[in-house]
Enzyme design. Structure first.
Site, PDB file in Angstrom:
ATOM      1  CB  ALA A 193      -8.219 -39.734 -78.626  1.00  7.64           C
ATOM      2  CG  ASP A 194      -2.654 -40.754 -78.694  1.00 10.47           C
ATOM      3  OD1 ASP A 194      -2.582 -39.718 -77.456  1.00 10.47           O
ATOM      4  OD2 ASP A 194      -2.031 -41.873 -78.578  1.00 10.47           O
TER       5      ASP A 194
END
Length: 422
Positions: A193-194
């Site tokens: 997600a990062d």
């Protein structure tokens, strides 16, 4: 095209970069923001990374492992930090002080882009939010990266990749089937997600810069990890939206294609990705089971999906009869997509990875040389530019303040004595 916000000599044709006219003020730390900033640096932008004096980016200490110096001892740079900070200049400024805030405002006035990943509203109390900096530089591109965005009921929550992988549905799709040993939710092996938020932020920044260059208008970019996690589920999102049924975990198998999964050979594992009926037919022919191609239960992909619990065990027994090397050689010769499951030592030893320059070496002030991962972006006319290894904490404070803000040495020395910069 409008004039850039800072003066730079034109690079020669052999040195030109896509973003060589751009300066980025990077107020981010950990991964999503630094990943975006590193992409921009690879593309030629001048990136000034701002960190806390004394401590710096949290990831500097997220080890072991740490980069080794020339004597084999650990440096202060953790491998995690090295992954997302090449090509940047590092300055250490205490932005909780009025003097530090003044420095950041002056740097913002001379920058094209500001990146930040503070909690919602945190920079407003310092006068470093978008609305404040926009008054100083109307054409500024300002990108905020948070866990949940600037609005909504979760806006003030801290955002962590692991939590977002769960909240955004990724872990409901990842992991072995619940009815098999080891079944259950599983996070990705990297902070996906990062990383994807960093990639989407890069796209957003470049789109905003293109708009600015055409119109002279800056803008605010609101990036959220949860938004990105939801968006990137792609066909799985659509499987749900078209059927009304949430997809389940399928481990290393594919929900819509059979066979499209891992198999154990006699000495390891391979991936077989038979995306059509012709490739499936070739697969079973190589395995010595051509009758499986004409079996009415398996003759088409929809039927193979329907009867996967019958077919896959048969295929698994077939695959165990040969070695990994034999299978890959024979399937490649037959035109069936396949591949090994490599450990990272095997990845970087792969001749294809080497041919694509995915491992690079850059000079480093304490290690002598730092071995890093190359950019996957291959541009013919404006290739990526590896400007420097990830910097030491405060490595460029004096140089940036002198060259960008024209501060005299005496003022820099006074700010250091007060602990405002380092």
């Amino acid at each position: 095209m409008q004039n850039t916000s800072h003066d730079k000599q034109e690079k020669s044709t052999s040195q030109k970069t896509a973003l060589g006219h751009i300066r980025v003020l990077d107020l981010t730390r950990v991964l999503a923001g630094p990943w975006c900033a590193q992409n921009l640096a690879d593309l030629g932008a001048e990136v000034i990374k701002v960190e806390r004096p004394g401590a710096g980016d949290d990831t500097r200490s997220w080890g072991p492992p740490y980069l080794k110096d020339q004597d084999g001892a650990d440096t202060s740079e953790a491998a995690y930090y090295l992954a997302a900070n090449r090509g940047k200049k590092a300055i250490a400024v205490d932005i909780s002080t009025s003097e530090g805030q003044h420095i950041i405002r002056e740097l913002a006035k001379k920058s094209d882009v500001v990146l930040e990943n503070y909690k919602v509203g945190q920079l407003k109390k310092y006068g470093l939010d978008y609305e404040s900096l926009k008054q100083l530089k109307p054409d500024l591109v300002y990108c905020s990266i948070t866990g949940f965005g600037q609005n909504g009921p979760y806006a003030h929550r801290a955002g962590y990749d692991f939590i977002v992988q769960g909240m955004g549905g990724f872990m409901s799709l990842t992991g072995e089937r619940d009815d098999l040993p080891g079944g259950g939710p599983q996070k990705a092996g990297v902070a996906i997600a990062d990383l994807m938020t960093g990639m989407y932020a890069t796209i957003g920044v470049m789109a905003a810069l293109t708009h600015r260059d055409r119109t002279g208008e800056g803008q605010y970019i609101d990036m959220a990890l949860l938004d990105v996690q939801v968006a990137m589920l792609a066909n799985m999102n659509m499987n749900y939206l078209t059927s009304g049924k949430p997809p389940k975990r399928w481990g290393n198998a594919h929900q819509n294609i059979v066979p499209y999964q891992t198999f154990a050979t006699s000495d390891g594992h391979i991936i077989v990705a038979a995306g059509n009926d012709g490739q499936y037919r070739k697969f079973v022919q190589v395995g010595g089971r051509p009758e499986l191609a004409d079996d009415p239960r398996f003759i088409s992909n929809p039927l193979r999906v329907q009867h996967r619990d019958t077919l896959v065990p048969i295929l698994a027994d077939m695959v165990k009869l040969k070695t990994k090397k034999e299978w890959i050689a024979e399937l490649e010769a037959a035109g069936v997509p396949c591949g090994p499951i490599n450990k990272l030592d095997e990845v970087f030893a792969d001749p294809q990875v080497q041919a694509r320059d995915m491992q690079i070496t850059l000079p480093h002030p304490t290690a002598g040389l730092a071995t890093l991962v190359g950019s996957p972006i291959k541009l013919s006319e404006t290739p990526v530019s590896y400007q420097a290894a990830p910097p030491l904490l405060g490595q460029d404070t004096d140089t940036v303040l002198q060259e960008v803000l024209a501060l005299p040495e005496s003022e820099i020395a006074q700010l250091k004595s007060q602990g405002i910069i380092a």
